[in-house]
Structure formats: C-alpha cells, structure tokens
Design an enzyme around this catalytic site. Structure first.
Site, short mmCIF file in Angstrom:
data_model
loop_
_atom_site.label_atom_id
_atom_site.label_comp_id
_atom_site.label_asym_id
_atom_site.label_seq_id
_atom_site.Cartn_x
_atom_site.Cartn_y
_atom_site.Cartn_z
N GLU A 1 -8.84 -15.05 -38.25
CA GLU A 1 -7.11 -16.51 -37.37
C GLU A 1 -6.29 -15.35 -36.76
OE1 GLU A 1 -6.60 -16.69 -41.44
OE2 GLU A 1 -9.08 -18.04 -41.80
N GLY B 1 -3.17 -15.21 -34.77
CA GLY B 1 -1.91 -15.64 -34.23
C GLY B 1 -1.23 -15.02 -33.32
N ARG B 2 -0.58 -14.50 -34.10
CA ARG B 2 0.90 -13.61 -32.85
C ARG B 2 -0.21 -13.31 -31.45
NH1 ARG B 2 4.87 -12.23 -35.38
NH2 ARG B 2 4.58 -12.12 -37.26
N TYR C 1 14.25 -12.02 -40.01
CA TYR C 1 12.83 -10.89 -40.66
C TYR C 1 13.66 -9.64 -39.82
CZ TYR C 1 10.01 -14.75 -40.55
OH TYR C 1 8.82 -15.73 -40.76
N ARG D 1 13.53 -15.18 -35.63
CA ARG D 1 12.92 -14.01 -36.10
C ARG D 1 14.17 -12.66 -36.50
NH1 ARG D 1 9.42 -10.88 -34.35
NH2 ARG D 1 8.43 -10.93 -36.03
N CYS E 1 27.26 -20.79 -36.11
CA CYS E 1 28.62 -19.67 -36.74
C CYS E 1 28.04 -19.67 -37.93
CB CYS E 1 29.75 -21.14 -37.00
SG CYS E 1 30.40 -22.45 -35.13
N GLU E 2 27.53 -18.51 -37.55
CA GLU E 2 27.29 -17.71 -39.07
C GLU E 2 27.12 -16.22 -38.65
OE1 GLU E 2 23.91 -18.06 -41.37
OE2 GLU E 2 24.16 -20.02 -40.71
N1 LLP Z 1 -4.49 -16.75 -40.76
C1 LLP Z 1 -3.33 -17.00 -42.77
C2 LLP Z 1 -4.43 -17.72 -43.80
C3 LLP Z 1 -1.91 -16.60 -42.56
O1 LLP Z 1 -1.23 -17.08 -43.53
C4 LLP Z 1 -1.42 -16.04 -41.30
C5 LLP Z 1 0.01 -16.22 -40.79
C6 LLP Z 1 -2.41 -16.27 -39.76
C7 LLP Z 1 -4.11 -16.05 -39.83
C8 LLP Z 1 -2.39 -15.58 -38.57
O2 LLP Z 1 -1.43 -14.23 -38.64
P1 LLP Z 1 -1.23 -13.17 -37.49
O3 LLP Z 1 -2.53 -13.31 -36.53
O4 LLP Z 1 0.18 -14.44 -36.56
O5 LLP Z 1 -0.19 -12.20 -37.61
N2 LLP Z 1 7.12 -16.42 -39.32
C9 LLP Z 1 6.50 -14.63 -38.88
C10 LLP Z 1 5.21 -14.79 -39.40
C11 LLP Z 1 4.26 -15.55 -40.50
C12 LLP Z 1 2.91 -16.07 -40.41
C13 LLP Z 1 1.97 -16.01 -41.57
N3 LLP Z 1 0.70 -16.15 -41.87
C14 LLP Z 1 7.14 -13.87 -38.78
O6 LLP Z 1 7.90 -14.03 -37.20
O7 LLP Z 1 6.80 -12.62 -38.19
#
Ligand code: LLP
Length: 422
Positions: free
Chosen positions: A275, A277-278, A318, A314, A346-347
């Site tokens: 899975e 994403g990033r 983070y 971000r 404004c922060e």
């Molecule tokens: N699968 C599950 C169950 C997850 O919770 C996540 C991400 C992914 C896959 C995908 O992870 P990736 O391959 O994208 O690392 N907003 C944060 C990142 C939050 C990730 C949440 N879960 C940021 O901007 O760094």
C-alpha cells in the site's frame, strides 16, 4: 527521480514551464506529473513481478480523481480508509475487487457501502470492528474476505506522529494475541479469513524495520496455517520513504524493497499486496508559490510567500523538510543567502524553513516546494479564509486544472445562516 527539471533556465513540469502554469492559474498551486506517477507505480509493480501481487495506492496521500484514474488505468489497486475515499476510487472507475479497506474506525455505514459496492478485502483492526463487520455482512447475506492487521511492535525509526507499528500505537491487534483473534474470526459466518495485514509507519528510510516486521508476519503465517486458517494473501502496508532533501542519501529503492519482501515472505506462496502512497505521489508533485515580500528582521531575512501552512501543513506538523527552489534557474555561482521562509497566516508555526540557504530572490519571484505531491493538497484547509489552492496535472506538453480554486463567493456560500439569523 521526477520530471521537474530546469530546462533553458526555467523549471519545467515535464515539458511545460512552471511559470506558464502560474500565469494561467495564479499562485499558489499544486502541479503533478503524470510520467512520475506512472513511473513510480511501475517501479513497485516490477519489484514484485516475481510473484502474484497487487500494488494498492494509498489514496490518503493524494486523492484527486485524475490521479486515481491514471493509477487505476495503469492497473493499481487502491487502499482506502474512509467511505469518502471508497467513493472516490469507485468514481474514478476502480473496480471493487481492487479496493482494500483499511483504518481503525470503520463505521457500519462504511462497511455496508463497501460490501454492496464490491470490495477486495477489509483489513480488520480490532475485535469490536470484527463483530460489527460480521453483523453487517450477515445482514447483507455476504461473506466478506478479511485480513487482520497485526501490530508487530517494531520501531519504524520515523517521526513519532507517523509511526504505527509500536505497541503503544492505536493500530492493529498485538501480534501476541493473533491466534485467539483469528480463532474468533473463523467462528464468524459473515467473515472469511484470507490473510494477514501489517503497516508499521510512513517515511521509512531503512529496510531493517520492514525486515523485522515481515519476518514476524512470516512466522505468524506458519502458526496460523497450522491452526487451520487459510492464509493466502499478505498485505504488507506502505511506508517506503522518499529523499525530501536532494542532498541526502537516497532511501532504499522499490527494487530493494521488492527483493526484501521476496526474501522474507516469498517462500510462503502468498499473494502479496502493498500500500505505498508517498513513494508514488510525493515526488510527483510541486507546490508553487510567489514571494510577496522580503522583510528584514532584526537578525534575519523573512521570505514571505503567498503559500502558507493551510496549503502545505507538513513543515508545521512534522517539522518536515521540503527543498524550496526558485522557478527561474539560478545562474552558476549565483549569490546565496539565508531566509526564514514563511507564509502569511497569523501564527508563528506558519514557517516552512528557518535559516534556509538558497539563491537570492525578490518580490514576485516564483518558488517551488519539491516533493509536495504526497500529503500536500489532501491535508490542506481554508484556515484564515484562504481558498483551497488549485491542483494542476501535466502530461507531456499539456496541462489542465484538475481541481479549481474556489472563488471567494463559493467559499463563503458554503456557510448557511440559521433561520433565526436570516
Ligand atoms: N497503509 C496504511 C495502513 C497507512 O496508514 C498509510 C499511511 C499507508 C499505507 C501509506 O504510507 P506511505 O507509503 O505513504 O508512507 N501525513 C503524514 C503521513 C501519514 C501516513 C499515514 N498512513 C505525512 O505528511 O508525512
């Protein structure tokens, strides 16, 4: 690698000058590269080509319909975590049998939606969720495929807010209780156990935590099979990181990750799901912003941009680093200086970078935030009544707005007055 390069002295998104998009849509905006999205999906797909697999894009990182359509058409599955994401996947034409439902708090309504619309599997995260899913499935006369998400108690060595695989995190069931939870699932007529799910965190820059988690999953597979469960699918989550600073050593590549998966669980003969994403969407996007003012503080220069924390949260959330580069290519040996790069909100948390060394820029110049495709637009808000910024897609030499900037009237018209105030 990505497709945002300087050419003829100007930053391009594939074959389109970024400044041309800015002139057309105004700033700030997000821009995505079709070629980068496809390339990164293909890298994962090829890294798992040694066996039966499905790469499910974690839609939470970037969920615009155009992006989902590109990846869905390329053969990707989708990892969704809400009824909204499920609907987005379906609206973009992704078939239900390629949609995986993750998340700790699925409601009965969301379960109903996914069972009736078609689902590949639910990744169940707790016993109470299992009970509700069983009830919903039975009420629909369905038997739904599930994996159980196990929490392997592994340190992902990433930012605390995005680590998910330690026992103190809210995710999954403790791996030590897996046998009893699987036994419970096997007794439920509405559920069909098909595998195991694990996800230990995001922006992992080393393979070791994955290796530790996947070895535990391999051991658990043998144990559960001995208990009589069919374990034919392993969902190994997402989390592989990207190089946010070009100067840093690059994290492991999808190829190394695919080889690690083969080494740790390949012998089990399971279908593999991941899975990511990033790594698919992160470097496929820029956020482009304009310098409003260069302001001299007592001991520092502030670069005040028209983009802010509401557009890209971000750094504030983070302490994340994004490379920030001028859209006009700096000439070799161009004067460098240090800026605190901030937005107009404004922060004080509305700070993208402190003391960042970069070429000298001036008011009205454009700058681009690299690696902003993942968790950028999807986490944006209209804080300070700043309308959501547009998203633009580039494919070769063409570009199109894929989410327009609302007008101020549209933004305000979303509020409604109660009768007693009207
Ligand atoms: N699968 C599950 C169950 C997850 O919770 C996540 C991400 C992914 C896959 C995908 O992870 P990736 O391959 O994208 O690392 N907003 C944060 C990142 C939050 C990730 C949440 N879960 C940021 O901007 O760094």
């Amino acid at each position: 690698m990505d497709h945002f390069l300087y050419r003829d002295g100007a930053l391009h998104a594939e074959d389109v000058p970024v400044a041309e998009i800015a002139a057309s849509v105004g700033t700030p905006f997000y821009v995505y590269s079709t070629a980068t999205l496809k390339r990164h999906f293909t890298l994962f797909d090829e890294a798992l080509s040694w066996g039966d697999h499905l790469v499910c894009f974690a839609m939470k990182s970037l969920s615009n319909q155009a992006v989902i359509k590109i990846l869905g058409d390329a053969g990707a599955g989708m990892d969704v975590v809400s009824g909204g994401e499920y609907r987005r996947a379906k609206a973009a034409g992704v078939p239900g049998d390629r949609i995986v439902f993750s998340g700790v708090g699925k409601t009965a309504e969301e379960m109903h939606l996914a069972i009736t619309g078609g689902i590949r599997q639910f990744n169940v995260e707790s016993e109470p969720e299992m009970v509700v899913l069983d009830q919903v499935a039975q009420s629909l006369g369905a038997v739904v495929p599930i994996t159980v998400r196990v929490n392997p108690d592994v340190d992902a060595k990433t930012h605390a807010k995005i680590a998910t695989g330690k026992s103190e995190n809210k995710f999954g069931i403790p791996i030590s209780r897996a046998r009893e939870v699987y036994a419970m699932a096997a007794r439920m007529p509405g559920l069909k156990v098909i595998g195991i799910d694990v996800h230990i965190g995001s922006q992992l820059t080393e393979l070791e935590p994955f290796e530790a988690a996947y070895k535990k999953v391999a051991e658990l597979t043998e144990v559960l099979r001995a208990d009589g469960h069919e374990i034919s699918r392993l969902d190994l989550g997402g989390g592989l990181g990207i190089p946010y600073a070009r100067s840093n050593a690059a994290p492991p590549l999808p190829t190394d990750y695919g080889a690690l998966i083969q080494r740790t669980v390949g012998h089990l003969g399971c279908e593999i799901e991941i899975e990511p994403g990033r790594l698919i969407s992160g470097n496929a996007g820029l956020m482009v912003s304009k310098v409003i003012y260069v302001k001299s503080g007592e001991d520092r220069e502030f670069l005040i941009l028209d983009g802010a924390m509401n557009d890209l949260i971000r750094p504030a959330m983070y302490d994340a680093w994004h490379d920030i580069v001028p859209v006009v290519e700096p000439v070799p040996g161009a004067e460098q200086t240090r800026y605190d790069i901030v937005g107009p909100v404004c922060e004080s948390g509305d700070t993208f970078a402190k003391g960042r060394e970069m070429p000298v820029v001036k008011a009205d110049d454009l700058v681009a935030f690299r690696s902003a495709g993942a968790y950028g637009a999807v986490m944006s808000s209209e804080y300070n009544s700043r309308p959501m910024i547009p998203e633009v897609l580039v494919d070769g030499d063409q570009f199109a707005v894929i989410r327009p900037r609302p007008t101020y009237e549209e933004m305000i018209a979303r509020d409604t007055l109660p009768v007693w105030l009207d």
